[in-house]
Motif scaffolding. Structure first.
Motif, mmCIF file in Angstrom:
data_model
loop_
_atom_site.group_PDB
_atom_site.id
_atom_site.type_symbol
_atom_site.label_atom_id
_atom_site.label_comp_id
_atom_site.label_asym_id
_atom_site.label_seq_id
_atom_site.Cartn_x
_atom_site.Cartn_y
_atom_site.Cartn_z
ATOM 1 N N ARG A 1 0.807 -1.153 0.131
ATOM 2 C CA ARG A 1 -0.025 0.179 -0.145
ATOM 3 C C ARG A 1 0.867 1.320 -0.007
ATOM 4 O O ARG A 1 0.549 2.369 -0.775
ATOM 5 N N SER A 2 1.805 1.340 0.792
ATOM 6 C CA SER A 2 2.910 2.343 0.705
ATOM 7 C C SER A 2 3.584 2.447 -0.706
ATOM 8 O O SER A 2 3.643 3.788 -1.052
ATOM 9 N N LEU A 3 3.827 1.569 -1.307
ATOM 10 C CA LEU A 3 4.198 1.524 -2.711
ATOM 11 C C LEU A 3 3.256 2.110 -3.662
ATOM 12 O O LEU A 3 3.444 2.930 -4.612
ATOM 13 N N GLU A 4 2.022 1.786 -3.421
ATOM 14 C CA GLU A 4 1.042 2.130 -4.515
ATOM 15 C C GLU A 4 0.951 3.646 -4.235
ATOM 16 O O GLU A 4 0.676 4.401 -5.344
ATOM 17 N N ARG A 5 0.881 4.125 -3.102
ATOM 18 C CA ARG A 5 0.728 5.665 -2.664
ATOM 19 C C ARG A 5 1.955 6.380 -3.691
ATOM 20 O O ARG A 5 1.858 7.301 -4.126
ATOM 21 N N GLN A 6 3.155 5.769 -3.280
ATOM 22 C CA GLN A 6 4.302 6.304 -3.953
ATOM 23 C C GLN A 6 4.347 6.484 -5.541
ATOM 24 O O GLN A 6 4.607 7.321 -6.252
ATOM 25 N N ILE A 7 3.465 5.230 -6.201
ATOM 26 C CA ILE A 7 3.309 5.285 -7.696
ATOM 27 C C ILE A 7 2.427 6.246 -8.157
ATOM 28 O O ILE A 7 2.825 6.914 -8.943
ATOM 29 N N ARG A 8 1.291 6.687 -7.380
ATOM 30 C CA ARG A 8 0.511 7.551 -7.606
ATOM 31 C C ARG A 8 1.155 8.981 -7.530
ATOM 32 O O ARG A 8 0.786 9.842 -8.547
ATOM 33 N N ASP A 9 1.855 9.196 -6.788
ATOM 34 C CA ASP A 9 2.567 10.469 -6.710
ATOM 35 C C ASP A 9 3.569 10.450 -7.802
ATOM 36 O O ASP A 9 3.673 11.682 -8.387
ATOM 37 N N PHE A 10 4.148 9.540 -8.376
ATOM 38 C CA PHE A 10 5.154 9.596 -9.392
ATOM 39 C C PHE A 10 4.272 9.795 -10.643
ATOM 40 O O PHE A 10 4.914 10.602 -11.488
ATOM 41 N N GLU A 11 3.349 9.147 -10.721
ATOM 42 C CA GLU A 11 2.231 9.375 -11.832
ATOM 43 C C GLU A 11 2.084 10.845 -12.069
ATOM 44 O O GLU A 11 1.690 11.295 -13.003
#
Length: 212
Positions: A30-40
């Motif tokens: 879930r932490s990685l998913e949040r970071q991925i959304r930020d990078f997107e």
């Protein structure tokens, strides 16, 4: 439950340990998913800025934004890969639960060992995965592993490939207006530093915050 066990000195069962690890892995995902959304979000903004400067034929700014776009995409790809590896570990632990029911003991896994130790070297997952690695080592699922198993992308990699990759990115996001159809002319690096747009400073600060 875990705090009660700790208070009374009750050692968790192997079944409880595996389920605890699975919960921790889901938290990491879930932490990685949040970071991925930020990078997107950063990727989208950087692409828009690149297109805006392409229309102005500001090749200097375009090259700077294209390099940031390359960095962002590489970071995002690395996060997607890490998320997939976490899912693989989760499924391996699910198999461990099935084995535990049949044999009554956990099985050592070289595959899990490689993935856990590799992920433990990532800044985004380092603390949690190192703790997980120690617990799994104590439980006998993995051996302690020494040595690099994952190489992070360095900015120097981008600089070495900049001319080729920047042109590809420019061609892609400007619909052929700039890039492969006509290579972007090289600029004076010192001038690039002097004329770096304020918007890029904001993007770089955002990326730095995401990576830290």
């Amino acid at each position: 439950m875990e705090s009660v066990q700790k208070l009374f000195g009750k050692k968790p069962t192997q079944d409880e340990m595996v389920k605890k690890w699975q919960r921790e892995i889901r938290t990491q995902q879930r932490s990685l998913e949040r970071q991925i959304r930020d990078f997107e979000e950063v990727e989208k903004k950087t692409t828009n800025l690149l297109k805006q400067n392409a229309k102005k034929k500001d090749t200097k700014a375009c090259k700077l934004f294209a390099k940031e776009l390359i960095r962002t995409r590489r970071q995002k790809t690395r996060l997607y890969t890490s998320k997939a590896q976490l899912n693989s570990i989760y499924l391996q632990l699910q198999n461990q639960l099935a084995t535990l029911k049949v044999s009554g003991t956990l099985k050592k896994s070289t595959e899990v060992m490689k993935m856990v130790n590799g992920l433990a070297r990532l800044p985004e997952l380092s603390k949690g995965m190192q703790e997980l690695s120690m617990e799994m080592t104590k439980a006998g699922i993995i051996d302690e592993m020494i040595g690099d198993t994952f190489e992070l992308m360095e900015d120097s990699d981008i600089e070495e490939e900049a001319d080729e990759e920047v042109n590809k990115v420019l061609f892609e996001v400007t619909n052929g207006l700039l890039g492969e159809a006509g290579a972007v002319p090289s600029e004076n690096p010192e001038l690039e530093e002097e004329e770096e747009p304020a918007a890029l400073d904001e993007m770089q600060a955002r990326l730095h915050a995401l990576k830290s």
